[in-house]
Design a protein around this motif. Sequence first.
Motif, PDB file in Angstrom:
ATOM      1  N   THR A 105       0.813  -1.368   0.122  1.00 30.46           N
ATOM      2  CA  THR A 105      -0.211  -0.052   0.114  1.00 30.46           C
ATOM      3  C   THR A 105       0.916   1.236   0.211  1.00 30.46           C
ATOM      4  O   THR A 105       0.615   2.213  -0.518  1.00 30.46           O
ATOM      5  CB  THR A 105      -1.013   0.010   1.190  1.00 30.46           C
ATOM      6  N   GLU A 106       1.826   1.246   0.657  1.00 26.93           N
ATOM      7  CA  GLU A 106       2.793   2.517   0.933  1.00 26.93           C
ATOM      8  C   GLU A 106       3.593   2.774  -0.631  1.00 26.93           C
ATOM      9  O   GLU A 106       3.526   3.724  -1.020  1.00 26.93           O
ATOM     10  CB  GLU A 106       3.860   2.244   2.040  1.00 26.93           C
ATOM     11  N   ARG A 164       0.835   3.491  -3.042  1.00 28.08           N
ATOM     12  CA  ARG A 164      -0.060   4.585  -2.649  1.00 28.08           C
ATOM     13  C   ARG A 164      -1.353   4.661  -2.608  1.00 28.08           C
ATOM     14  O   ARG A 164      -2.228   5.728  -2.450  1.00 28.08           O
ATOM     15  CB  ARG A 164       0.317   5.949  -3.331  1.00 28.08           C
ATOM     16  N   ASP A 165      -2.036   3.471  -2.673  1.00 25.00           N
ATOM     17  CA  ASP A 165      -3.286   3.024  -2.554  1.00 25.00           C
ATOM     18  C   ASP A 165      -3.700   1.935  -2.268  1.00 25.00           C
ATOM     19  O   ASP A 165      -3.045   0.911  -2.977  1.00 25.00           O
ATOM     20  CB  ASP A 165      -4.089   3.645  -3.870  1.00 25.00           C
ATOM     21  N   GLU A 166      -4.384   1.339  -1.265  1.00 24.31           N
ATOM     22  CA  GLU A 166      -4.657  -0.010  -0.838  1.00 24.31           C
ATOM     23  C   GLU A 166      -5.185  -0.995  -2.088  1.00 24.31           C
ATOM     24  O   GLU A 166      -5.067  -1.844  -2.390  1.00 24.31           O
ATOM     25  CB  GLU A 166      -5.433  -0.166   0.229  1.00 24.31           C
ATOM     26  N   ALA A 167      -6.462  -0.232  -2.494  1.00 17.71           N
ATOM     27  CA  ALA A 167      -7.038  -0.920  -3.809  1.00 17.71           C
ATOM     28  C   ALA A 167      -6.114  -0.968  -4.978  1.00 17.71           C
ATOM     29  O   ALA A 167      -6.462  -2.422  -5.415  1.00 17.71           O
ATOM     30  CB  ALA A 167      -8.502  -0.085  -3.945  1.00 17.71           C
ATOM     31  N   TYR A 168      -5.447  -0.285  -5.260  1.00 19.31           N
ATOM     32  CA  TYR A 168      -4.456  -0.187  -6.336  1.00 19.31           C
ATOM     33  C   TYR A 168      -3.643  -1.503  -6.018  1.00 19.31           C
ATOM     34  O   TYR A 168      -3.092  -2.211  -6.817  1.00 19.31           O
ATOM     35  CB  TYR A 168      -3.912   1.144  -6.827  1.00 19.31           C
ATOM     36  N   ALA A 169      -3.169  -1.507  -4.789  1.00 23.35           N
ATOM     37  CA  ALA A 169      -2.109  -2.530  -4.493  1.00 23.35           C
ATOM     38  C   ALA A 169      -2.627  -3.874  -4.599  1.00 23.35           C
ATOM     39  O   ALA A 169      -2.060  -4.743  -5.136  1.00 23.35           O
ATOM     40  CB  ALA A 169      -1.563  -2.233  -2.986  1.00 23.35           C
ATOM     41  N   ARG A 170      -3.882  -4.085  -4.254  1.00 29.11           N
ATOM     42  CA  ARG A 170      -4.409  -5.360  -4.484  1.00 29.11           C
ATOM     43  C   ARG A 170      -4.663  -5.646  -5.742  1.00 29.11           C
ATOM     44  O   ARG A 170      -4.427  -6.787  -6.271  1.00 29.11           O
ATOM     45  CB  ARG A 170      -5.827  -5.306  -3.697  1.00 29.11           C
ATOM     46  N   TYR A 171      -5.266  -4.752  -6.608  1.00 25.52           N
ATOM     47  CA  TYR A 171      -5.370  -4.950  -8.030  1.00 25.52           C
ATOM     48  C   TYR A 171      -3.917  -5.519  -8.668  1.00 25.52           C
ATOM     49  O   TYR A 171      -3.919  -6.291  -9.318  1.00 25.52           O
ATOM     50  CB  TYR A 171      -5.958  -3.758  -8.628  1.00 25.52           C
TER      51      TYR A 171
END
Length: 65
Positions: free
Chosen positions: A11-12, A15-22
């Motif tokens: 996530t860090e 810079r975005d949790e949803a994008y990191a998961r995607y």
Amino acid sequence: MRHTEFWERMTEALRDEAYARYWASSTVMGSLEGRTVQEALAAGESPKTVWRAVHDVLDLPARDR
């Protein structure tokens, strides 16, 4: 490294949790034997090993290793 720390770093870095998961579910990496992050973790690969692969692919600073 635990899975929770791995996802915090993802996530860090992105810079975005949803994008990191995607990103983790859609980016195939040769260093993970042609698997995505999600697939490698589900197959039992250690979060530390997967993080090293992510770190290299994203070309993150050495301090984030």
